[in-house]
Design a protein around this motif. Structure first.
Motif, PDB file in Angstrom:
ATOM      1  N   ASP A  67     -58.795 -57.369 -21.547  1.00  0.00           N
ATOM      2  CA  ASP A  67     -57.797 -57.148 -20.486  1.00  0.00           C
ATOM      3  C   ASP A  67     -57.016 -55.858 -20.766  1.00  0.00           C
ATOM      4  O   ASP A  67     -56.720 -55.539 -21.927  1.00  0.00           O
ATOM      5  CB  ASP A  67     -56.825 -58.326 -20.363  1.00  0.00           C
ATOM      6  CG  ASP A  67     -56.211 -58.379 -18.963  1.00  0.00           C
ATOM      7  OD1 ASP A  67     -56.533 -59.320 -18.207  1.00  0.00           O
ATOM      8  OD2 ASP A  67     -55.421 -57.470 -18.602  1.00  0.00           O
ATOM      9  N   HIS A 117     -49.435 -61.559 -18.331  1.00  0.00           N
ATOM     10  CA  HIS A 117     -48.607 -60.430 -17.858  1.00  0.00           C
ATOM     11  C   HIS A 117     -48.290 -60.569 -16.353  1.00  0.00           C
ATOM     12  O   HIS A 117     -48.914 -61.372 -15.650  1.00  0.00           O
ATOM     13  CB  HIS A 117     -49.306 -59.099 -18.151  1.00  0.00           C
ATOM     14  CG  HIS A 117     -50.504 -58.857 -17.281  1.00  0.00           C
ATOM     15  ND1 HIS A 117     -50.407 -58.322 -16.027  1.00  0.00           N
ATOM     16  CD2 HIS A 117     -51.838 -59.091 -17.482  1.00  0.00           C
ATOM     17  CE1 HIS A 117     -51.610 -58.216 -15.487  1.00  0.00           C
ATOM     18  NE2 HIS A 117     -52.491 -58.685 -16.350  1.00  0.00           N
ATOM     19  N   SER A 128     -51.530 -63.646 -11.599  1.00  0.00           N
ATOM     20  CA  SER A 128     -51.408 -64.931 -12.292  1.00  0.00           C
ATOM     21  C   SER A 128     -50.061 -65.113 -12.991  1.00  0.00           C
ATOM     22  O   SER A 128     -50.011 -65.645 -14.104  1.00  0.00           O
ATOM     23  CB  SER A 128     -52.556 -65.073 -13.309  1.00  0.00           C
ATOM     24  OG  SER A 128     -53.799 -64.972 -12.674  1.00  0.00           O
ATOM     25  N   ARG A 141     -47.116 -72.284  -9.571  1.00  0.00           N
ATOM     26  CA  ARG A 141     -48.188 -72.243  -8.583  1.00  0.00           C
ATOM     27  C   ARG A 141     -48.367 -73.646  -8.015  1.00  0.00           C
ATOM     28  O   ARG A 141     -48.186 -74.633  -8.719  1.00  0.00           O
ATOM     29  CB  ARG A 141     -49.513 -71.821  -9.228  1.00  0.00           C
ATOM     30  CG  ARG A 141     -49.590 -70.347  -9.598  1.00  0.00           C
ATOM     31  CD  ARG A 141     -49.685 -69.473  -8.360  1.00  0.00           C
ATOM     32  NE  ARG A 141     -49.828 -68.062  -8.664  1.00  0.00           N
ATOM     33  CZ  ARG A 141     -48.821 -67.209  -8.891  1.00  0.00           C
ATOM     34  NH1 ARG A 141     -47.580 -67.642  -8.891  1.00  0.00           N
ATOM     35  NH2 ARG A 141     -49.046 -65.939  -9.125  1.00  0.00           N
ATOM     36  N   ILE A 142     -48.776 -73.681  -6.763  1.00  0.00           N
ATOM     37  CA  ILE A 142     -49.012 -74.964  -6.094  1.00  0.00           C
ATOM     38  C   ILE A 142     -50.405 -75.492  -6.437  1.00  0.00           C
ATOM     39  O   ILE A 142     -51.376 -74.737  -6.407  1.00  0.00           O
ATOM     40  CB  ILE A 142     -48.881 -74.783  -4.565  1.00  0.00           C
ATOM     41  CG1 ILE A 142     -47.405 -74.637  -4.188  1.00  0.00           C
ATOM     42  CG2 ILE A 142     -49.538 -75.938  -3.815  1.00  0.00           C
ATOM     43  CD1 ILE A 142     -47.160 -74.347  -2.719  1.00  0.00           C
ATOM     44  N   GLU A 170     -52.444 -59.107  -5.465  1.00  0.00           N
ATOM     45  CA  GLU A 170     -53.557 -60.064  -5.347  1.00  0.00           C
ATOM     46  C   GLU A 170     -54.657 -59.419  -4.511  1.00  0.00           C
ATOM     47  O   GLU A 170     -54.375 -58.599  -3.620  1.00  0.00           O
ATOM     48  CB  GLU A 170     -53.030 -61.359  -4.695  1.00  0.00           C
ATOM     49  CG  GLU A 170     -54.071 -62.343  -4.163  1.00  0.00           C
ATOM     50  CD  GLU A 170     -54.807 -63.166  -5.224  1.00  0.00           C
ATOM     51  OE1 GLU A 170     -55.286 -62.562  -6.205  1.00  0.00           O
ATOM     52  OE2 GLU A 170     -54.934 -64.401  -5.038  1.00  0.00           O
ATOM     53  N   LYS A 210     -54.903 -72.838  -8.406  1.00  0.00           N
ATOM     54  CA  LYS A 210     -55.100 -74.280  -8.600  1.00  0.00           C
ATOM     55  C   LYS A 210     -56.533 -74.617  -8.970  1.00  0.00           C
ATOM     56  O   LYS A 210     -56.815 -75.578  -9.648  1.00  0.00           O
ATOM     57  CB  LYS A 210     -54.682 -75.031  -7.324  1.00  0.00           C
ATOM     58  CG  LYS A 210     -55.514 -74.660  -6.109  1.00  0.00           C
ATOM     59  CD  LYS A 210     -55.050 -75.347  -4.848  1.00  0.00           C
ATOM     60  CE  LYS A 210     -53.891 -74.657  -4.205  1.00  0.00           C
ATOM     61  NZ  LYS A 210     -54.117 -73.239  -3.799  1.00  0.00           N
TER      62      LYS A 210
HETATM   63  C1  LIG Z   1     -47.098 -64.521  -5.676  1.00  0.00           C
HETATM   64  C2  LIG Z   1     -48.354 -65.332  -5.626  1.00  0.00           C
HETATM   65  C3  LIG Z   1     -48.293 -66.693  -5.327  1.00  0.00           C
HETATM   66  C4  LIG Z   1     -49.444 -67.459  -5.332  1.00  0.00           C
HETATM   67  N1  LIG Z   1     -49.357 -68.807  -5.118  1.00  0.00           N
HETATM   68  C5  LIG Z   1     -50.437 -69.586  -5.330  1.00  0.00           C
HETATM   69  C6  LIG Z   1     -50.305 -70.994  -5.341  1.00  0.00           C
HETATM   70  O1  LIG Z   1     -49.204 -71.523  -5.152  1.00  0.00           O
HETATM   71  N2  LIG Z   1     -51.418 -71.745  -5.595  1.00  0.00           N
HETATM   72  C7  LIG Z   1     -52.645 -71.174  -5.826  1.00  0.00           C
HETATM   73  O2  LIG Z   1     -53.608 -71.895  -6.039  1.00  0.00           O
HETATM   74  N3  LIG Z   1     -52.785 -69.836  -5.833  1.00  0.00           N
HETATM   75  C8  LIG Z   1     -51.719 -69.035  -5.609  1.00  0.00           C
HETATM   76  N4  LIG Z   1     -51.831 -67.684  -5.668  1.00  0.00           N
HETATM   77  C9  LIG Z   1     -53.149 -67.094  -5.936  1.00  0.00           C
HETATM   78  C10 LIG Z   1     -53.531 -67.116  -7.405  1.00  0.00           C
HETATM   79  O3  LIG Z   1     -52.403 -66.962  -8.241  1.00  0.00           O
HETATM   80  C11 LIG Z   1     -54.563 -66.020  -7.640  1.00  0.00           C
HETATM   81  O4  LIG Z   1     -55.647 -66.251  -6.744  1.00  0.00           O
HETATM   82  C12 LIG Z   1     -55.101 -66.016  -9.074  1.00  0.00           C
HETATM   83  O5  LIG Z   1     -54.026 -65.912  -9.980  1.00  0.00           O
HETATM   84  C13 LIG Z   1     -56.076 -64.852  -9.243  1.00  0.00           C
HETATM   85  O6  LIG Z   1     -56.343 -64.672 -10.612  1.00  0.00           O
HETATM   86  P1  LIG Z   1     -57.294 -63.527 -11.124  1.00  0.00           P
HETATM   87  O7  LIG Z   1     -57.604 -63.860 -12.536  1.00  0.00           O
HETATM   88  O8  LIG Z   1     -58.413 -63.318 -10.151  1.00  0.00           O
HETATM   89  O9  LIG Z   1     -56.436 -62.176 -11.004  1.00  0.00           O
HETATM   90  P2  LIG Z   1     -55.345 -61.564 -12.003  1.00  0.00           P
HETATM   91  O10 LIG Z   1     -54.417 -62.589 -12.467  1.00  0.00           O
HETATM   92  O11 LIG Z   1     -54.773 -60.378 -11.319  1.00  0.00           O
HETATM   93  O12 LIG Z   1     -56.194 -61.125 -13.260  1.00  0.00           O
HETATM   94  C14 LIG Z   1     -57.061 -60.028 -13.270  1.00  0.00           C
HETATM   95  C15 LIG Z   1     -56.981 -59.443 -14.673  1.00  0.00           C
HETATM   96  O13 LIG Z   1     -57.996 -58.474 -14.845  1.00  0.00           O
HETATM   97  C16 LIG Z   1     -57.477 -57.446 -15.657  1.00  0.00           C
HETATM   98  N5  LIG Z   1     -58.315 -56.257 -15.424  1.00  0.00           N
HETATM   99  C17 LIG Z   1     -58.585 -55.691 -14.228  1.00  0.00           C
HETATM  100  N6  LIG Z   1     -59.415 -54.642 -14.394  1.00  0.00           N
HETATM  101  C18 LIG Z   1     -59.656 -54.549 -15.731  1.00  0.00           C
HETATM  102  C19 LIG Z   1     -60.424 -53.652 -16.535  1.00  0.00           C
HETATM  103  N7  LIG Z   1     -61.092 -52.621 -15.997  1.00  0.00           N
HETATM  104  N8  LIG Z   1     -60.456 -53.858 -17.861  1.00  0.00           N
HETATM  105  C20 LIG Z   1     -59.776 -54.887 -18.423  1.00  0.00           C
HETATM  106  N9  LIG Z   1     -59.016 -55.756 -17.714  1.00  0.00           N
HETATM  107  C21 LIG Z   1     -58.957 -55.587 -16.379  1.00  0.00           C
HETATM  108  C22 LIG Z   1     -56.047 -57.298 -15.167  1.00  0.00           C
HETATM  109  O14 LIG Z   1     -55.217 -56.653 -16.097  1.00  0.00           O
HETATM  110  C23 LIG Z   1     -55.662 -58.749 -14.940  1.00  0.00           C
HETATM  111  O15 LIG Z   1     -55.057 -59.322 -16.078  1.00  0.00           O
HETATM  112  C24 LIG Z   1     -50.703 -66.862  -5.605  1.00  0.00           C
HETATM  113  C25 LIG Z   1     -50.773 -65.493  -5.872  1.00  0.00           C
HETATM  114  C26 LIG Z   1     -49.630 -64.740  -5.896  1.00  0.00           C
HETATM  115  C27 LIG Z   1     -49.734 -63.283  -6.230  1.00  0.00           C
END
Ligand SMILES: Cc1cc2nc3c(=O)[nH]c(=O)nc-3n(C[C@H](O)[C@H](O)[C@H](O)COP(=O)(O)OP(=O)(O)OC[C@H]3O[C@@H](n4cnc5c(N)ncnc54)[C@H](O)[C@@H]3O)c2cc1C
Length: 378
Positions: free
Chosen positions: A33, A39, A44, A49-50, A314, A345
């Motif tokens: 990461d 972070h 995330s 989160r719901i 997001e 979730k």
């Molecule tokens: C404010 C908010 C409220 C939400 N509420 C809900 C809810 O109530 N219930 C629910 O189910 N969902 C909810 N969601 C959606 C849910 O939180 C997200 O769909 C989920 O967290 C997505 O996770 P992710 O791992 O795909 O993305 P991220 O958490 O963004 O993780 C991606 C990671 O990849 C890393 N990365 C990217 N490119 C590189 C690279 N080239 N090299 C190394 N590392 C890299 C980044 O640093 C990051 O840590 C919400 C989202 C937000 C923003």
């Protein structure tokens, strides 16, 4: 046979749960990461989160949600962490609102416990919400509140205990397919692996093989309002809620910090960003004023202005369902991105699916509607 070597790019909740699932199955996993686990720059973070089971986004998610619920409990046990509090969930709005109807339909179709409260009953049971006469509440007891930062850390801790190597502050800058698998590069150092799981959240476009995927980066803003009576807003008395009103719409989270409840306004829009690294870290005054007006109108027990505001990036797809499956046009690569505001979730079951795809090339879970190639031109 030697253990398959898998790189996971991104340890937000999706990469973290996938790393956990891969490691517990004996893979040799490297998880990279750009930032540290939990972070607040991506999708995330933000305290809560719901989790819900009666799903307005599509009743075909219900089997995945049930499995996710089991896996959250397993992760809690494995990592000795408290991650999911089952406080119940409300969908609140006019009885004929499409989301109110979709939740009821989903509950009926899957025979899920639920209760429909008319306005009088709703006011008695949950006076924390102001309800109009033609509004109802649908109560889903199989719903609750998740803790995102501890959840990411718990999944990575469990993964590390099962042998995964977690590499924070390792941005992947180059990825290239090789005869055997992939070569990925971070800070000038190469890592050769058999399979890559791309879980970069909203940073998908930064990685060359993902550049053509239809991911739009959006900003989601959360506002916390102090509760006059904190005890009445804790999870034992206030379920999570999806609020649909003629003047406003938001998701609402019970008090976890001892001070305030959180809302994520939906009616004020989630504006597009050119890049997650251009995420503004505060909201415009007009946004804060409009969020305050919604809270004043619909949440009688909170202070009129936010005590805290947080912004998050997001990735969204055009139909707001994730991209999850083999990466089109490549071998030995899985893509998991575009969770479109509702992926948290489901993260542990998505992690299970990510591990299935990386290690076996297929999964028993039905992920047809998430196929990454569905947007490819015919
Ligand atoms: C404010 C908010 C409220 C939400 N509420 C809900 C809810 O109530 N219930 C629910 O189910 N969902 C909810 N969601 C959606 C849910 O939180 C997200 O769909 C989920 O967290 C997505 O996770 P992710 O791992 O795909 O993305 P991220 O958490 O963004 O993780 C991606 C990671 O990849 C890393 N990365 C990217 N490119 C590189 C690279 N080239 N090299 C190394 N590392 C890299 C980044 O640093 C990051 O840590 C919400 C989202 C937000 C923003």
């Amino acid at each position: 046979m030697s253990r398959p070597r898998v790189a996971v790019i991104g340890t937000g909740v999706i990469g973290a749960t996938t790393t956990w699932q891969l490691a517990r199955r004996g893979a040799d996993v490297l998880a990279f990461d750009t930032y540290s686990p939990g972070h607040d720059r991506g999708a995330s973070a933000g305290e809560s989160r719901i989790f819900r089971t009666a799903y307005k986004e599509g009743s075909n998610y219900v089997p995945l949600l049930r499995r996710a619920g089991q896996l959250w409990r397993e992760l809690e046990t494995t990592a000795s962490a408290e991650l999911l509090t089952m406080c119940g969930g409300l969908t609140i709005g006019p009885a004929d609102h499409p989301d109110v109807q979709a939740v009821q339909q989903c509950a009926e179709e899957h025979d899920l416990d639920h209760e429909v409260l008319d306005a009088d009953l709703a006011r008695k049971r949950f006076p924390q919400h102001r309800i109009d006469d033609d509004e109802v509440m649908v109560l889903d007891p199989a719903a609750g509140v998740l803790r995102p930062e501890p959840a990411v850390q718990a999944a990575l801790r469990a993964a590390a205990e099962a042998g995964a190597k977690i590499l924070p502050y390792h941005q992947i800058t180059e990825v290239a397919e090789t005869a055997q698998g992939w070569r990925i590069t971070s800070a000038g150092k190469d890592f050769d692996v058999d399979h890559v799981v791309f879980a970069p959240g909203p940073w998908a476009h930064r990685l060359e093989p993902l550049r053509s995927l239809p991911i739009e980066v959006r900003r989601i803003t959360a506002c916390w309002f102090a509760a006059h009576d904190p005890a009445a807003h804790r999870p034992d008395r206030l379920p999570i809620a999806i609020r649909r009103h003629r003047e406003a719409g938001f998701s609402c989270f019970p008090l976890l910090d001892g001070v305030s409840i959180k809302i994520v306004p939906h009616h004020l829009g989630w504006p597009a960003l050119p890049d997650p690294d251009e995420l503004p870290r505060s909201a415009e005054p007009e946004f804060a004023r409009a969020a305050s007006a919604a809270a004043q109108r619909l949440l009688p027990g909170v202070t009129p202005h936010p005590v805290r505001i947080g912004t998050f990036a997001e990735g969204f797809t055009p139909d707001e369902h994730a991209l999850l499956g083999p990466l089109p046009g490549h071998r030995n690569a899985t893509v998991m991105t575009g969770f479109s505001g509702h992926g948290f979730k489901l993260a542990p079951v998505f992690g299970e699916i990510g591990a299935d795809l990386a290690l076996r090339g297929s999964t028993e879970h039905d992920i047809t509607q998430l196929a990454p190639h569905r947007f490819a031109r015919a």
